[in-house]
Design an enzyme around this catalytic site. Structure first.
Site: not given
Length: 311
Positions: A178, A255, A289
């Protein structure tokens, strides 16, 4: 009796520190305080604390030392975590130690921002300030004194690791998730040849075009968008002229932040294709995620880096 013994140990440690102070190398080696050490897959997962000259505060990092590190210098792989994380998230949730032990790779997992600097507004939101350093060197007040995560990751921390642990400084790679995936990509692209390989899981690929990046860059770097581009992987690809990078990216298809337009991997892939930079992009069906996604594929990423780090 226990109190007396503890006092004697503390005094002895203080004396050792004073004795070693005459040697610059010894000062570097004494700068670390071990917070924890746990045996894992015949190696050790440790956490250390130190005073950071770049960030002007105490910082912590996790380091996994594989069993091979007891006898030889090992390659080192740096992991950069995402928003809100500390050094703990990766070392406790990613299940990376087994693969690191098998491949004989040291993994270093630092914190994601300075801590306890008393910068006004640093705790006001989850995606800016504490836990959200974005791996840039801030140029704007009040952030520029402490929020220098790019210099910390690429310069100060490797010097500290090289001086204190059994690692080969010529064999270093980087990966992340991320915000940390963004950090890994820009560290590799901004420092050609420094890292042997780079990979990312669900990275923020084009921060100048997404809400997270625009918020962070405005705060840390100011309103001039030309100052943002040197910290954007998609922009950096267009001017990259270093050694060929073999980039691996995994992205969960489910995600929520991909759907929200925060990650923008298509922009990065298009830039790499145009520049003829190899990138393997894997869209993983059903994954989100979270660290469940990370721990599923982290072994693949360590194996990817092992191709370049091990002879």
């Amino acid at each position: 009796m226990l109190r007396i013994l503890q006092t004697r140990v503390a005094v002895a440690a203080a004396v050792t520190l004073r004795i070693c102070a005459a040697s610059p190398l010894s000062v570097t080696k004494m700068a670390l305080t071990q917070v924890s050490s746990t045996k894992c897959f015949e190696g050790y997962q440790k956490v250390y604390e130190h005073e950071s000259s770049e960030l002007k505060c105490k910082m912590r990092f996790g380091i996994y030392l594989p069993p091979k590190a007891e006898s030889v210098k090992c390659p080192v792989l740096y992991w950069l975590s995402g928003l809100t994380c500390t050094e703990q998230n990766f070392i406790t949730k990613a299940a990376s130690q087994q693969a690191a032990a098998e491949h004989g790779i040291v993994i270093v997992a630092p914190d994601t921002s300075p801590r306890g600097c008393n910068v006004q507004g640093e705790d006001d939101s989850w995606d800016f300030g504490t836990g959200a350093g974005f791996y840039v060197n801030a140029t704007e007040d009040p952030w520029k004194t402490n929020y220098r995560m790019h210099a910390y990751i690429t310069e100060e921390l490797p010097r500290l690791i090289d001086a204190n642990f059994s690692v080969n400084p010529e064999k270093m790679s980087i990966f992340g998730h991320s915000m940390g995936g963004h950090g890994a990509l820009i560290c590799a692209l901004k420092n050609p040849g420094k890292y042997k390989s780079v990979s990312a899981l669900a990275p923020i690929c084009n921060p100048v075009q997404c809400p997270w990046g625009q918020k962070a860059f405005t705060g840390y770097l100011g309103p001039d968008k030309s100052k943002w581009e040197p910290y954007d992987a998609t922009c950096l690809v267009g001017t990259y002229s270093g050694p060929l990078l073999d980039i691996l990216i995994d992205q969960g298809k489910d995600d929520q932040f991909l759907a929200a337009g925060q990650l923008l991997p298509d922009n990065f892939i298009a830039a790499c294709t145009n520049k003829k930079i190899p990138v393997v992009f894997r869209l993983q069906e059903g994954y989100d995620h979270s660290y469940y996604f990370i721990c599923t594929f982290v072994g693949d990423h360590i194996k990817h880096h092992a191709k370049y780090l091990n002879p």
